[in-house]
Write a protein that holds these residues in place. Sequence first.
Motif, PDB file in Angstrom:
ATOM      1  N   GLY A 147      -1.376   6.067   2.125  1.00 50.56           N
ATOM      2  CA  GLY A 147      -1.217   7.298   1.234  1.00 50.56           C
ATOM      3  C   GLY A 147      -2.409   8.277   0.942  1.00 50.56           C
ATOM      4  N   LEU A 148      -1.959   9.383   0.756  1.00 50.65           N
ATOM      5  CA  LEU A 148      -2.783  10.365   0.039  1.00 50.65           C
ATOM      6  C   LEU A 148      -2.223  10.831  -1.118  1.00 50.65           C
ATOM      7  N   LYS A 149      -3.026  11.219  -2.190  1.00 51.93           N
ATOM      8  CA  LYS A 149      -2.708  11.673  -3.242  1.00 51.93           C
ATOM      9  C   LYS A 149      -3.273  12.855  -4.023  1.00 51.93           C
ATOM     10  N   LEU A 150      -2.895  13.803  -4.402  1.00 48.60           N
ATOM     11  CA  LEU A 150      -3.493  14.903  -5.255  1.00 48.60           C
ATOM     12  C   LEU A 150      -2.990  14.486  -6.611  1.00 48.60           C
ATOM     13  N   PRO A 151      -3.793  13.645  -7.265  1.00 47.14           N
ATOM     14  CA  PRO A 151      -3.425  13.615  -8.679  1.00 47.14           C
ATOM     15  C   PRO A 151      -3.958  14.965  -9.797  1.00 47.14           C
ATOM     16  N   ASN A 152      -3.279  14.956 -10.791  1.00 51.04           N
ATOM     17  CA  ASN A 152      -3.665  16.058 -11.795  1.00 51.04           C
ATOM     18  C   ASN A 152      -3.690  17.497 -11.165  1.00 51.04           C
ATOM     19  N   MET A 153      -2.721  17.721 -10.344  1.00 51.43           N
ATOM     20  CA  MET A 153      -2.568  18.709  -9.547  1.00 51.43           C
ATOM     21  C   MET A 153      -2.916  19.997 -10.020  1.00 51.43           C
ATOM     22  N   PHE A 154      -2.199  20.498 -11.210  1.00 49.41           N
ATOM     23  CA  PHE A 154      -2.134  21.517 -12.210  1.00 49.41           C
ATOM     24  C   PHE A 154      -2.809  21.248 -13.514  1.00 49.41           C
ATOM     25  N   GLY A 155      -3.280  20.324 -13.675  1.00 42.37           N
ATOM     26  CA  GLY A 155      -3.955  19.924 -14.900  1.00 42.37           C
ATOM     27  C   GLY A 155      -3.175  19.363 -15.862  1.00 42.37           C
ATOM     28  N   ARG A 156      -2.028  19.004 -15.824  1.00 43.86           N
ATOM     29  CA  ARG A 156      -0.971  18.274 -16.795  1.00 43.86           C
ATOM     30  C   ARG A 156      -0.348  17.058 -16.227  1.00 43.86           C
ATOM     31  N   ALA A 157      -1.242  16.229 -15.484  1.00 49.82           N
ATOM     32  CA  ALA A 157      -0.853  14.945 -15.010  1.00 49.82           C
ATOM     33  C   ALA A 157       0.305  15.073 -13.967  1.00 49.82           C
ATOM     34  N   GLU A 158       0.365  16.258 -13.184  1.00 47.25           N
ATOM     35  CA  GLU A 158       1.161  16.304 -11.813  1.00 47.25           C
ATOM     36  C   GLU A 158       0.527  15.604 -10.831  1.00 47.25           C
ATOM     37  N   LYS A 159       1.567  15.039  -9.877  1.00 47.13           N
ATOM     38  CA  LYS A 159       0.914  14.245  -8.654  1.00 47.13           C
ATOM     39  C   LYS A 159       1.754  14.747  -7.529  1.00 47.13           C
ATOM     40  N   LEU A 160       0.906  14.888  -6.518  1.00 50.79           N
ATOM     41  CA  LEU A 160       1.700  15.241  -5.185  1.00 50.79           C
ATOM     42  C   LEU A 160       1.051  14.024  -4.296  1.00 50.79           C
ATOM     43  N   THR A 161       2.192  13.365  -3.584  1.00 46.44           N
ATOM     44  CA  THR A 161       1.839  12.023  -2.888  1.00 46.44           C
ATOM     45  C   THR A 161       2.423  12.160  -1.500  1.00 46.44           C
ATOM     46  N   PHE A 162       1.382  11.957  -0.310  1.00 47.64           N
ATOM     47  CA  PHE A 162       2.147  11.743   0.702  1.00 47.64           C
ATOM     48  C   PHE A 162       1.835  10.232   1.325  1.00 47.64           C
ATOM     49  N   GLN A 163       3.060   9.657   1.764  1.00 50.54           N
ATOM     50  CA  GLN A 163       2.775   8.230   2.088  1.00 50.54           C
ATOM     51  C   GLN A 163       3.538   7.875   3.393  1.00 50.54           C
ATOM     52  N   PHE A 164       2.823   7.088   4.247  1.00 50.37           N
ATOM     53  CA  PHE A 164       3.330   6.495   5.506  1.00 50.37           C
ATOM     54  C   PHE A 164       3.461   4.965   5.482  1.00 50.37           C
ATOM     55  N   SER A 165       4.715   4.566   5.682  1.00 50.69           N
ATOM     56  CA  SER A 165       4.673   3.151   5.578  1.00 50.69           C
ATOM     57  C   SER A 165       5.205   2.539   7.006  1.00 50.69           C
ATOM     58  N   TYR A 166       4.398   1.479   7.420  1.00 49.39           N
ATOM     59  CA  TYR A 166       5.016   0.863   8.665  1.00 49.39           C
ATOM     60  C   TYR A 166       5.452  -0.408   8.535  1.00 49.39           C
TER      61      TYR A 166
END
Length: 470
Positions: A147-166
């Motif tokens: 997984g790759l994560k962009l936590p606190n993206m806009f300063g108010r606990a938003e989170k953008l996550t990319f996840q790969f599962s095998y």
Amino acid sequence: MGTVHAKSLDPLPMHGRDLGVHPDDLMETPEPEQESKQEVLENKDVVVQHVNIQGLGRTQEDLLGYEISDVFHAKNLIDVMKKAHVARQRLLRLGIFKDVEVLIDTSEGADALPNGLDVTFEVTEVKRLTGSYNTMVGNNEGSMVLGLKLPNMFGRAEKLTFQFSYGTKETSYGLSFFKPQPGHFERNLTLNMYKVTGQFPWSSLKETDRGMSAELNFPLGMTNHTLKWEGVWRELGCLARSASFAVREESGHSLKSALSHTVSVDSRNSAIFPSRGALLRINQELAGYTGGDASFLKEDFELQLNRRLFWDSVLSASLWGGMLYPIGEQPTCIADRFYLGGPTSVRGFGMYSIGPQSEGDYLGGEAYWAGGLHLYTPLPFRPGKGGFGDLFRTHFFLNAGNLCNLNYGEGPRAHLQKLAECIRWSYGAGIVLRLGNIARLELNYCVPMGVQSGDRICDGVQFGAGIRFL
């Protein structure tokens, strides 16, 4: 001038239902000689004049104001420590700080009161980009997750996550955006885009889903609700050349657009090894009215009751059920039907090998029920009590259930009669291992009963791993 360093108050576990913090759990039971000191601190009135937050970078201060506002309402030093600790847990729950320390000191300055206090939260923000690697346990399936994560993206606990599962039966990747409501973390919105490719050997079927969804979560009184819309393009194909004609007939492309609502009430003290409490979860899904060529109404529920007995043993009862009702002339799709059987439901039977089948391929059913009665006890002679031994339980169980298709032209009495025919059931015993607070492993010796023609059984030792068990 005195300073109290509140970091010494160890944080409570932050997993499963242990996320809630009860003020009574925050302080250790005082020794008799400390009672007088605590009584003095409890009776001494104080005023929290200032609450400061140090270490902020991209985080917006208005978000944190909701989480720490209760500290101003504290009336004595013990109360200040309790509320500061709860505020610390709420800040950590946001997932945007690596560490939070609390300092409580006497007030200074021209406006300082004799009994005034200043509370300072020293925070360390997480990095703008984080990565993760871990393994995940599903229902009798293991996966490697990157997984790759962009936590606190806009300063108010938003989170953008990319996840790969095998995994052993499923490969997926997806992009999700998570947005909580400031001050009410349980109220949140999640947007997803994903592609999932799965194999279902019990049906000689493979399926590729490409879709998107929007999910709104919110509490209401004692209940938790989830509203969801999902649009998915499904591609079904045969997993083997020996696939039955009924599976080949289902192959091809379909488009599903569905609205669903889930309500749950969960008073259990643990999701994996509950010793008390109950769970009720009801889900409704309506497909076809927002587009797509799949049209149906789907209802299912889950009920679990737990009661502690003597010698740390626990009696647990569970009941599952569901019905799939096609809308219009088109029959239901194999990908939407219910499946039953295996180490996570009716033990002693093969994975999803109960109910309608064609040439050895299991096609699922439009109605089902399953019930279980369990007795969990500590390991004999209590080895490792208070430590490693508490991860294990011995397990005695009785399971029963049935899955079938219904003739919806008949009445409810006929439906109940059909579900009561040809009941499969099993009993046995085994050992259960808890994996953290999210999954568990079972090794059971099973004796299947009520076996019908076409059922695949597992008479003897059966291994199961998953997050949801009957």
